[in-house]
Structure formats: C-alpha cells, structure tokens
Design a protein around this motif. Structure first.
Motif, short mmCIF file in Angstrom:
data_model
loop_
_atom_site.label_atom_id
_atom_site.label_comp_id
_atom_site.label_asym_id
_atom_site.label_seq_id
_atom_site.Cartn_x
_atom_site.Cartn_y
_atom_site.Cartn_z
N ARG A 268 0.82 -1.23 0.00
CA ARG A 268 0.00 0.00 0.00
C ARG A 268 0.84 1.27 0.00
N MET A 269 2.13 1.12 0.27
CA MET A 269 3.06 2.25 0.33
C MET A 269 2.68 3.23 1.44
N ILE A 270 2.40 2.67 2.62
CA ILE A 270 2.11 3.49 3.80
C ILE A 270 2.87 2.89 4.97
N PRO A 271 3.08 3.66 6.05
CA PRO A 271 3.84 3.13 7.19
C PRO A 271 3.15 1.95 7.85
N GLU A 272 3.95 1.01 8.31
CA GLU A 272 3.43 -0.16 9.00
C GLU A 272 2.71 0.26 10.29
N GLY A 273 1.55 -0.34 10.53
CA GLY A 273 0.81 -0.08 11.76
C GLY A 273 -0.06 1.16 11.76
N THR A 274 -0.07 1.91 10.66
CA THR A 274 -0.90 3.12 10.60
C THR A 274 -2.23 2.81 9.92
N ASP A 275 -3.28 3.50 10.33
CA ASP A 275 -4.58 3.31 9.70
C ASP A 275 -4.52 3.77 8.24
N ALA A 276 -5.17 2.99 7.37
CA ALA A 276 -5.28 3.36 5.95
C ALA A 276 -6.66 3.95 5.72
N ILE A 277 -6.72 5.25 5.53
CA ILE A 277 -8.01 5.94 5.41
C ILE A 277 -8.16 6.49 4.00
N SER A 278 -9.22 6.07 3.32
CA SER A 278 -9.56 6.62 2.01
C SER A 278 -10.62 7.70 2.22
N PRO A 279 -10.36 8.92 1.78
CA PRO A 279 -11.38 9.96 1.94
C PRO A 279 -12.66 9.61 1.18
N ALA A 280 -13.76 10.21 1.57
CA ALA A 280 -15.02 9.96 0.87
C ALA A 280 -14.93 10.40 -0.59
N PRO A 281 -14.50 11.65 -0.88
CA PRO A 281 -14.39 12.04 -2.30
C PRO A 281 -12.97 11.87 -2.82
N HIS A 282 -12.85 11.75 -4.14
CA HIS A 282 -11.56 11.94 -4.80
C HIS A 282 -11.35 13.46 -4.83
N HIS A 283 -10.24 13.92 -4.30
CA HIS A 283 -10.08 15.39 -4.22
C HIS A 283 -9.71 16.03 -5.55
N ASP A 284 -9.68 15.22 -6.60
CA ASP A 284 -9.49 15.79 -7.93
C ASP A 284 -10.70 15.53 -8.82
N ILE A 285 -11.80 15.05 -8.23
CA ILE A 285 -13.00 14.77 -9.03
C ILE A 285 -14.23 15.40 -8.36
N TYR A 286 -14.76 16.42 -8.98
CA TYR A 286 -15.98 17.05 -8.50
C TYR A 286 -17.00 17.27 -9.62
N SER A 287 -16.74 16.65 -10.77
CA SER A 287 -17.65 16.78 -11.91
C SER A 287 -17.33 15.68 -12.91
N ILE A 288 -18.21 15.52 -13.88
CA ILE A 288 -17.94 14.56 -14.96
C ILE A 288 -16.70 14.98 -15.75
N GLU A 289 -16.49 16.30 -15.87
CA GLU A 289 -15.30 16.79 -16.58
C GLU A 289 -14.03 16.37 -15.85
N ASP A 290 -14.05 16.43 -14.50
CA ASP A 290 -12.89 16.00 -13.73
C ASP A 290 -12.67 14.49 -13.89
N LEU A 291 -13.77 13.74 -13.88
CA LEU A 291 -13.66 12.30 -14.09
C LEU A 291 -13.07 12.01 -15.47
N HIS A 292 -13.54 12.74 -16.48
CA HIS A 292 -13.03 12.60 -17.84
C HIS A 292 -11.51 12.78 -17.86
N GLN A 293 -11.02 13.74 -17.09
CA GLN A 293 -9.58 14.01 -17.07
C GLN A 293 -8.82 12.85 -16.45
N LEU A 294 -9.35 12.27 -15.35
CA LEU A 294 -8.66 11.14 -14.73
C LEU A 294 -8.71 9.91 -15.62
N VAL A 295 -9.85 9.67 -16.27
CA VAL A 295 -9.96 8.53 -17.19
C VAL A 295 -8.87 8.61 -18.24
N HIS A 296 -8.72 9.77 -18.85
CA HIS A 296 -7.75 9.89 -19.93
C HIS A 296 -6.32 9.97 -19.42
N SER A 297 -6.12 10.42 -18.18
CA SER A 297 -4.77 10.38 -17.60
C SER A 297 -4.34 8.94 -17.41
#
Length: 502
Positions: A268-297
């Motif tokens: 996971r590339m995180i320190p051993e013994g630390t909680d792995a927390i995924s935020p609720a939103p992707h902080h680079d996706i707030y619209s279909i246009e943002d999703l489009h950008q990640l898809v093509h990236s």
C-alpha cells in the motif's frame, strides 16, 4: 460487567459433555478465545460473550459435541423497539462510537432476484441442448463500435477499443490485500487465470507476487491512491476508478492499523501499523469533466491499451450518473448494490443507504438505451449475486457481466459471521494474523472457486438452452424472458418486465 451496559451474548455454545473428550481442538482453533479447559472442573467450558458464530469449532469438533445456538434471552417484545435496536443504543451510550458492521446488508428488504422468474421454451420456440449444440458464453467488456469506419485508403478500420474477454460472464469483485489475506488473494488470482476471467485487487495495491497474473487482474484506483504507481497500472488488464461502494455509498474506507503488517505496508506504500483511510471524495473529481480528465490520464499512462472502469454505488439518481460516466471516456461502468459486502462499514450506512442493484441496473440500462449510447459502455453489476439464476436475471435486465465477492468468499470457507472488522477470521480470509492466514490453503481455495464458477457456468448454459437462447449476447437486455411475481406496478415498470401470467 452486569448492570446498565450488560448485553446478553448473542450466541450460546451448546456443548454435549457426554460427547466432549476435552481434546481442546475448539480451543486451539478459536481466535476469539471462546473455549478453554477448566482444570478444577476437568472439562471444557465456554466464554459465550466472545462467540461470533463462525462455526469453526463446530466444523472441526471430532465428536460433534458442539453447536452454536442463538440466545433465547429477549427483552420485552416491541415491534417498534426491536432488541437489536435497543442493544445498539446501549453500545453507543457506553462508548460514544460509531457502530461498525461487515459483510452485506442483512435487513429484510425485498430481494428482487427472488421475485423474478425466467421463461422457458416449449413448442413454438424449441429449447437447445447445451450438451449437444454449441453455446456461446464468451463476453467482451468495453466500448463497441456502432458504425463502420474506413481509412484514407478506403479499407475498413478493424482496430477496436480495448476489450476484456471473459470465458464466463463472472468476475471476482474488488477485495483489497489488507482487508483479506494473502492466501485469499492468491486463491482469487489463480482461479481467475484458470477460468479465463478477472479478479479485482481492490484499493490496496497489488502484492509483487501477483504481478504474474497481470492478464487476469483489474487494478483499482481509489481516493486514497494506495499502491498506485505506473508499474501497478501497467500490471493489469484493466483499471477501475472506485467512486463508490454498495455497502457504504458516499463515504470512504478505513483499514485499521493492526491489519497493516510489513507486507501490506509495502504493497500500500504506507507506514506499518498506521490506519489506511480513504477519503469519501476523490479530491481531484468534483464533476464529470474531472472524471473525464482522470480517465484519460490513466489511459495515457497505459498507452490507451487498457479499458477503464468506473465503479459507483447504486443510489437514487444512478441512471443520470451512469449517463455522464458513459460520456466521460470510460469503457465500463461497475454498479454496486446496497447488499454488497465489505470488511467494515458504519452499520447505519450499510443498512440504510443505497438501492437494490436490480432496480439500479434496469434504470441504467434503460437510460443508456433511450439516449442511444448503450454501446458506448459495458455494464458490470454486483451486490449479492448469489447463484447462476441471479446471473441470468442480471444479464437479461441489461448487464454484460457480474461481479461476485461474498459468494467467492463463502466458497473459500466464509460463514458470514460478520466479524471481519476485528481481524480474527477463523477461516483465514479476513485476517492478517499469520497463524490464521495459514488456515486457508490457496491450492484448495482456488480449486473451490474454479469449481463454483464451472458449476454456475453449466447452469447458465442449461438455463439459456431452456430459454431457446444459444449466446450470452442474445440474452443481454432481453427482458421478455423475465416475469415478476408479487411486485407492484411501479416495481415492474422500473424493472421493465411484465407480471407472471402476462
């Protein structure tokens, strides 16, 4: 401790002392420390409070001296204030904490699979014998061409968008390394390779040992970006962007630090013994246009050679969301229904948020067809697909293929004791404890998964033959082959099927 906070154990260990030989097998096998030998009494005794009803002791008792029984102790009956509701309030009043649960929604909501019947051929449309006549079960996931294109020289362009080829329309759904064990992941990867299908890494990265299964691997990119790097993206047949999950729509993930051992930490590339927390939103996706950008990236990072999946939870406006995703450049939409399993989710979210996958699937398929973009994208659904009949019904409602997770874990030995979040899985599945992980033998586990899917495949072909259909493609979206029983007019309308007898 007795008093206001005391909650009677949910289960009681019933031990037949006439059969019990005090071999201590139950004590050795129970990670929850339910059983122990009392030197004074010279007999085995049980700590019922710790029992989660995983059935490990029952299964391995050599004299069949054990069984686990639900407690008969009950509060005064009240249809509004059921016992579990009162007990949950006691727990929260004592701790101030959020209630956590695992696996899928157990509440008594309608299971629409069980209210849908399948048609069968009789006189005018002969059935097909799958043992003697060819049946086509291969499925391709990805964008489909809707027109013939020619190059400058007039020749037809035959290059298509990247596709996933499935020998059977069943994939193993996302379960991360960390939430489930190394041996469970190995079982899934080996089974996917043997079956000619795919397994999903979940959001926990990909262990180095499993890169060799790249042709049968779907890697996931979630909000935490755990384990995501160019080598990871290219060590897969497809990439899935996780926007939502059926068991906990609208919120992120949390893997406790006690499950982050050295191997999980490295993956996971995180320190051993630390909680792995995924935020609720992707902080680079707030619209279909943002999703489009990640898809093509992601496509750019993999030389446009791999299909990109977008996974969402089944929610009220799922059809409109899917319509936007189909225009984002994604190749496949994965929709996860509210009965989907998980290693841990807030109980209130798991039991009250989202909608049934059957209704979501029907609504999405209809919307995409109405807008003329159904061929732009494939649909994969999950969220309590329990049998080959559920697979048939899902495809007839519009799915191209299905994800299975809980069914796969049950095949590996899971008894749905719903205690995944504590990390003491007695069957070696939802744990990172080395002594428990060893209980799941990948050589046996992968074969059980292969057996399960082969059995379902035979049943799928048998049912298709009985319907007079000889190819999965002819079944997709063919709702004339379905009828409802005991459903309201509105439910039938959303599902797009007629009532039995019509």
């Amino acid at each position: 401790m007795p008093g206001i906070h005391y909650i009677y154990p949910a289960y009681e260990v019933a031990r037949n002392q006439n059969r019990c030989i005090s071999c201590r097998a139950c004590q050795q096998q129970c990670a929850n420390e339910v059983h122990h030998y009392d030197q004074e009494l010279k007999m085995m005794v049980s700590q019922d409070d710790n029992c989660v009803n995983c059935q490990r002791c029952v299964s391995l008792c050599p004299t069949r001296a054990l069984k686990i029984e639900p407690t008969t102790n009950a509060f005064k009956k009240n249809h509004n204030w059921q016992q579990n509701k009162i007990e949950e309030i006691y727990r929260q009043a004592a701790t101030g904490g959020v209630l956590l649960s695992s696996m899928g929604n157990p509440e008594d909501f309608p299971v629409y699979w069980d209210k849908i019947l399948i048609n069968a051929s009789q006189v005018t449309n002969p059935s097909i014998d799958p043992l003697r006549e060819p049946m086509e079960g291969v499925t391709f996931l990805g964008k489909k061409s809707v027109e013939i294109k020619r190059g400058p020289n007039g020749k037809i362009i035959t290059k298509t968008a990247p596709q996933l080829k499935l020998n059977v329309p069943i994939l193993f759904s996302a379960m991360s390394y960390g939430s489930i064990s190394y041996n469970a992941h190995e079982s899934l990867a080996r089974a996917a390779e043997a079956l000619g299908t795919f397994y999903n890494t979940g959001e926990g990265g990909l262990h180095q040992d499993f890169y060799r299964y790249d042709k049968n691997t779907i890697v996931q990119v979630a909000s935490g970006r755990f384990g995501v790097h160019p080598e990871y993206l290219n060590a897969a047949a497809a990439i899935e962007i996780k926007m939502g999950q059926g068991a906990k729509p609208g919120i992120g993930g949390h893997l406790p630090g006690e499950k982050i051992n050295a191997e999980v930490s490295r993956t996971r590339m995180i320190p051993e013994g630390t909680d792995a927390i995924s935020p609720a939103p992707h902080h680079d996706i707030y619209s279909i246009e943002d999703l489009h950008q990640l898809v093509h990236s992601l496509k750019e990072a993999t030389n446009y050679e791999k299909p990109v999946i977008v996974k969402i939870a089944a929610v009220h406006n799922v059809a409109a969301i899917a319509s936007g995703i189909a225009r984002s450049g994604a190749d496949i939409i994965a929709i996860d229904g509210f009965r989907g399993g998980t290693g841990a989710a807030p109980t209130r979210i798991r039991d009250n948020v989202g909608i049934p996958i059957e209704l979501a699937l029907a609504a999405v398929d209809k919307r995409l067809r109405d807008e003329g973009i159904r061929n732009n994208i494939s649909l994969v659904i999950g969220g309590s697909v329990r049998s080959s009949a559920d697979v048939i019904k899902a495809i007839a409602l519009g799915a191209d293929a299905v994800y299975i997770a809980s069914a796969a874990l049950i095949a590996l030995g899971c008894h749905l004791c719903r205690a995944c979040q504590v990390g003491k899985c007695n069957w070696g599945i939802a744990t990172q404890r080395a002594d428990l992980v060893r209980r799941l033998n990948p050589d046996i586990g992968y074969q059980r998964l292969v057996n399960l899917v082969h059995a379902w495949e035979h049943e799928i072909m048998e049912m298709m033959g009985g319907m007079g259909i000889n190819a999965i493609e002819s079944l997709r979206g063919n709702r004339l082959m379905l009828r409802g029983v005991g459903l309201s007019e509105k439910e039938l309308e959303i599902l797009g099927i007629k009532h039995a007898g019509e």
